[in-house]
Design an enzyme around this catalytic site. Structure first.
Site, PDB file in Angstrom:
ATOM      1  N   ASP A   3       0.799  -1.240   0.000  1.00  0.00           N
ATOM      2  CA  ASP A   3       0.000   0.000   0.000  1.00  0.00           C
ATOM      3  C   ASP A   3       0.828   1.286   0.000  1.00  0.00           C
ATOM      4  O   ASP A   3       0.554   2.219   0.785  1.00  0.00           O
ATOM      5  CB  ASP A   3      -0.979  -0.013   1.186  1.00  0.00           C
ATOM      6  CG  ASP A   3      -2.022  -1.118   1.072  1.00  0.00           C
ATOM      7  OD1 ASP A   3      -1.952  -1.912   0.113  1.00  0.00           O
ATOM      8  OD2 ASP A   3      -2.907  -1.201   1.955  1.00  0.00           O
ATOM      9  N   ASP A  41      -4.533  -0.767  -2.048  1.00  0.00           N
ATOM     10  CA  ASP A  41      -5.864  -0.683  -1.460  1.00  0.00           C
ATOM     11  C   ASP A  41      -6.728   0.000  -2.529  1.00  0.00           C
ATOM     12  O   ASP A  41      -6.350   1.056  -3.051  1.00  0.00           O
ATOM     13  CB  ASP A  41      -5.758   0.177  -0.188  1.00  0.00           C
ATOM     14  CG  ASP A  41      -6.714  -0.223   0.922  1.00  0.00           C
ATOM     15  OD1 ASP A  41      -7.103  -1.403   0.994  1.00  0.00           O
ATOM     16  OD2 ASP A  41      -7.073   0.658   1.731  1.00  0.00           O
ATOM     17  N   HIS A  43     -10.605   0.790  -3.157  1.00  0.00           N
ATOM     18  CA  HIS A  43     -11.979   0.743  -2.673  1.00  0.00           C
ATOM     19  C   HIS A  43     -12.964   1.423  -3.619  1.00  0.00           C
ATOM     20  O   HIS A  43     -12.658   2.490  -4.168  1.00  0.00           O
ATOM     21  CB  HIS A  43     -12.085   1.462  -1.321  1.00  0.00           C
ATOM     22  CG  HIS A  43     -11.296   0.839  -0.210  1.00  0.00           C
ATOM     23  ND1 HIS A  43     -11.360  -0.503   0.093  1.00  0.00           N
ATOM     24  CD2 HIS A  43     -10.435   1.383   0.700  1.00  0.00           C
ATOM     25  CE1 HIS A  43     -10.572  -0.745   1.136  1.00  0.00           C
ATOM     26  NE2 HIS A  43      -9.998   0.377   1.517  1.00  0.00           N
ATOM     27  N   HIS A  76     -10.781   6.721   1.652  1.00  0.00           N
ATOM     28  CA  HIS A  76      -9.390   6.635   1.185  1.00  0.00           C
ATOM     29  C   HIS A  76      -9.281   5.631   0.054  1.00  0.00           C
ATOM     30  O   HIS A  76     -10.110   4.724  -0.066  1.00  0.00           O
ATOM     31  CB  HIS A  76      -8.465   6.224   2.347  1.00  0.00           C
ATOM     32  CG  HIS A  76      -8.720   4.825   2.832  1.00  0.00           C
ATOM     33  ND1 HIS A  76      -9.733   4.527   3.732  1.00  0.00           N
ATOM     34  CD2 HIS A  76      -8.133   3.634   2.528  1.00  0.00           C
ATOM     35  CE1 HIS A  76      -9.742   3.227   3.964  1.00  0.00           C
ATOM     36  NE2 HIS A  76      -8.787   2.651   3.238  1.00  0.00           N
ATOM     37  N   LYS A 101      -6.883  -4.860  -3.653  1.00  0.00           N
ATOM     38  CA  LYS A 101      -7.679  -5.471  -2.575  1.00  0.00           C
ATOM     39  C   LYS A 101      -8.656  -4.445  -2.016  1.00  0.00           C
ATOM     40  O   LYS A 101      -8.468  -3.247  -2.201  1.00  0.00           O
ATOM     41  CB  LYS A 101      -6.749  -5.983  -1.470  1.00  0.00           C
ATOM     42  CG  LYS A 101      -5.930  -4.870  -0.850  1.00  0.00           C
ATOM     43  CD  LYS A 101      -4.900  -5.382   0.119  1.00  0.00           C
ATOM     44  CE  LYS A 101      -4.103  -4.268   0.750  1.00  0.00           C
ATOM     45  NZ  LYS A 101      -4.884  -3.321   1.577  1.00  0.00           N
ATOM     46  N   CYS A 146      -2.339  -3.216   7.304  1.00  0.00           N
ATOM     47  CA  CYS A 146      -2.161  -4.032   6.106  1.00  0.00           C
ATOM     48  C   CYS A 146      -0.849  -4.802   6.075  1.00  0.00           C
ATOM     49  O   CYS A 146      -0.798  -5.924   5.562  1.00  0.00           O
ATOM     50  CB  CYS A 146      -2.349  -3.165   4.860  1.00  0.00           C
ATOM     51  SG  CYS A 146      -4.082  -2.629   4.709  1.00  0.00           S
TER      52      CYS A 146
END
Ligand code: VGL
Ligand code: ZN
Length: 192
Positions: A3, A41, A43, A76, A101, A146
Site C-alpha cells: 500500500d 488498497d 476501494h 481513502h 484489494k 495491512c
C-alpha cells in the site's frame, strides 16, 4: 510492498506518520529481490469501512461490519483517484505484479492475500508459488494494519516470512499498536 499509495503518505486522506520515508527505502532495496509484488488498497467510493457510509459512526471508531469487527476509516484509496495511485516516486518497473484489494464494498481487506473474513483469496499465494517463491519479505504501510495481516497470511501460507521493520510505518490509533503487531508477528513465526 504494501500500500505505497498517496492516501497513506503525508497529505493523504489516511496519512501514516512518516509514510513517505518508506518509499525511498523500497526503491533502495527492491533490486535485492528476485520478485517484487505491490499491493494497492482499491476501494469503491461507497466502501463500508468508510465512516462516511454510516450514521453515527466516526473515524477511528470500532463497529461491526457484517459481523466482523471493523475500524471506521476516512474515505481513502478510492478506485481511479489520485489517492489510490502508487506514490509517483516509487520505482515501478521492478514490480512483477500489483494486487488490488478491498474492492468488495461489504468487507475490508487488509492483507494482500485474503479479505478480513478469510473468505476470498486474491490469488497472491498461488502466484508466488507458481513463481517458485518460498521466502517473502514484507514492508510498507501500515505496520499495524495491512502490513501486519499480509505478513501473518504469508507465514500461514507456508512462506518463510520476514518483516522489514525499517521499511514500515504504522497508524498507531492506540499507543502501542505497532509494538503489539510486531509481537504478534514474532509469535506467528515471522522474522523481524
Ligand atoms: C490500511 C486502513 C484501511 C493499510 C488500509 O494500508 O494499512 N489501513 N485501509
Ligand atoms: Zn482501506
Amino acid at each position: 510492498m504494501v500500500d505505497l499509495q498517496n492516501d497513506f503518505v503525508e497529505g493523504g486522506a489516511l496519512a501514516v506518520p512518516d509514510g513517505m520515508a518508506v518509499v525511498a527505502i523500497a526503491n533502495q532495496i527492491m533490486a535485492n529481490f528476485d520478485l517484487v509484488v505491490a499491493t494497492q488498497d482499491w476501494h469503491p467510493a461507497d466502501h463500508q469501512s468508510f465512516a462516511s457510509q454510516h450514521l453515527g459512526v466516526s473515524i477511528g471508531q470500532q463497529f461491526l461490519l457484517n459481523g466482523l469487527p471493523q475500524t471506521a476509516w476516512p474515505d481513502h484509496c478510492i478506485q481511479e483517484t489520485f489517492g489510490a495511485e502508487l506514490v509517483a516516486s516509487l520505482e515501478t518497473h521492478g514490480i512483477s505484479k500489483i494486487v488490488r484489494k478491498g474492492t468488495d464494498k461489504s468487507i475490508d481487506s487488509y492483507s494482500g492475500f485474503y479479505d478480513n473474513g478469510h473468505q476470498k483469496s486474491t490469488g497472491l499465494a498461488e502466484f508466488l508459488r507458481s513463481k517458485g517463491v518460498d521466502q517473502v519479505a514484507v514492508m510498507g504501510l501500515a505496520t499495524d494494519y495491512c502490513v501486519r495481516f499480509t505478513a501473518l497470511d504469508a507465514v500461514n501460507e507456508g512462506f518463510e516470512t520476514t518483516l522489514l521493520l525499517d521499511g514500515c510505518r504504522g497508524v498507531e490509533l492506540q499507543p502501542g499498536d505497532i509494538a503489539k503487531a510486531i509481537e504478534e508477528l514474532k509469535q506467528a513465526g515471522v522474522k523481524v
